[in-house]
Structure formats: C-alpha cells, structure tokens
Scaffold this motif. Structure first.
Motif, short mmCIF file in Angstrom:
data_model
loop_
_atom_site.label_atom_id
_atom_site.label_comp_id
_atom_site.label_asym_id
_atom_site.label_seq_id
_atom_site.Cartn_x
_atom_site.Cartn_y
_atom_site.Cartn_z
N PRO A 18 0.93 -1.26 -0.09
CA PRO A 18 0.10 -0.53 -0.35
C PRO A 18 0.94 1.06 -0.24
CG PRO A 18 -1.18 -1.66 1.97
CD PRO A 18 0.30 -2.07 1.23
N ALA A 21 2.34 1.31 -3.35
CA ALA A 21 0.84 1.67 -4.54
C ALA A 21 0.55 3.52 -3.90
CB ALA A 21 -0.03 1.15 -3.99
N VAL A 22 0.61 4.45 -2.76
CA VAL A 22 0.41 4.97 -2.59
C VAL A 22 1.78 6.40 -3.57
CG1 VAL A 22 0.29 7.06 -1.25
CG2 VAL A 22 -0.98 5.16 -1.30
N SER A 25 1.29 6.13 -7.50
CA SER A 25 -0.05 6.46 -7.62
C SER A 25 0.56 7.97 -7.25
CB SER A 25 -1.27 6.61 -6.71
OG SER A 25 -2.40 7.58 -7.24
N VAL A 47 -5.86 5.17 -6.59
CA VAL A 47 -4.47 4.28 -5.46
C VAL A 47 -4.68 3.49 -5.51
CG1 VAL A 47 -5.54 5.77 -3.86
CG2 VAL A 47 -3.63 5.08 -3.79
N LEU A 48 -6.36 3.18 -4.91
CA LEU A 48 -7.32 2.18 -4.78
C LEU A 48 -6.97 0.16 -5.51
CD1 LEU A 48 -9.21 0.26 -2.91
CD2 LEU A 48 -10.39 1.16 -4.40
N VAL A 51 -3.52 -0.30 -4.84
CA VAL A 51 -3.11 -0.73 -3.64
C VAL A 51 -3.45 -2.30 -3.66
CG1 VAL A 51 -4.05 -1.14 -0.98
CG2 VAL A 51 -3.36 0.55 -2.28
N ALA A 52 -4.92 -2.88 -4.40
CA ALA A 52 -5.35 -4.52 -4.79
C ALA A 52 -4.49 -5.11 -5.54
CB ALA A 52 -6.79 -3.99 -5.00
N SER A 55 -1.12 -5.67 -3.58
CA SER A 55 -1.53 -6.23 -2.28
C SER A 55 -0.86 -8.42 -2.80
CB SER A 55 -2.53 -6.39 -1.15
OG SER A 55 -2.18 -5.43 -1.24
N SER A 71 8.08 -4.52 -3.60
CA SER A 71 7.65 -2.81 -3.02
C SER A 71 8.66 -1.73 -2.95
CB SER A 71 6.90 -3.34 -1.46
OG SER A 71 5.70 -4.07 -1.84
#
Length: 85
Positions: A18, A21-22, A25, A47-48, A51-52, A55, A71
């Motif tokens: 996450p 991912a942020v 983004s 971002v959503l 994140v998915a 993960s 990551s």
C-alpha cells in the motif's frame, strides 16, 4: 498449488504494497501534462486499484524477500520520480 503465506509476504502485502502504491499513484499523477486538480483526481482514483494489485502480487510472490524487493523497488522508483519533478 496452495501458497503458504508466511509473515514476510503478508506483512509486505499489508504494509509495503500500500505504501508503494500510494507513492506510485502520486508519481504517475505528477508527470501528467494536465491541470493540477485533474492530477489529484487521477492520483486518488488510481490508488485503490494500485493497492489491491500490489497486495495481490506480494501475496503471490515466491518468497518474502521477493515480495519486499518488489514493494521497495516500486517505492524507490516512485520517490525518484517525485523528487525529480
């Protein structure tokens, strides 16, 4: 073939992916040649799924070090893009 999810992969999926991912983004939105409010909208909407995806990929990695390296690599590249803009 079932995966044995150890602490390393799960922690990479919950903590590392996450955060990466942020950063990704925000970095993607920073290089778009559009108005600033559109950049923020793209960052928030992107971002959503990021994140998915991050993960899921961390959980599907072959080992905990690979999950963390993925990551960290995404985070470092994204931070580099953010710093250079």
């Amino acid at each position: 073939m079932a995966h044995r999810h150890g602490v390393g992969r799960v922690s990479a999926a919950v903590l590392g992916a996450p955060a990466a991912a942020v950063l990704a983004s925000l970095a993607a939105a920073a290089v778009l040649p559009v108005a600033e409010d559109v950049r923020w909208l793209v960052a928030v909407l992107g971002v959503l799924p990021a994140v998915a995806t991050g993960s899921c990929l961390a959980l599907l990695a072959r080992s905990a070090p690979r999950a963390w390296v993925g990551s960290v690599l995404v985070a470092v590249v994204s931070a580099g893009v953010l710093v250079s803009t």
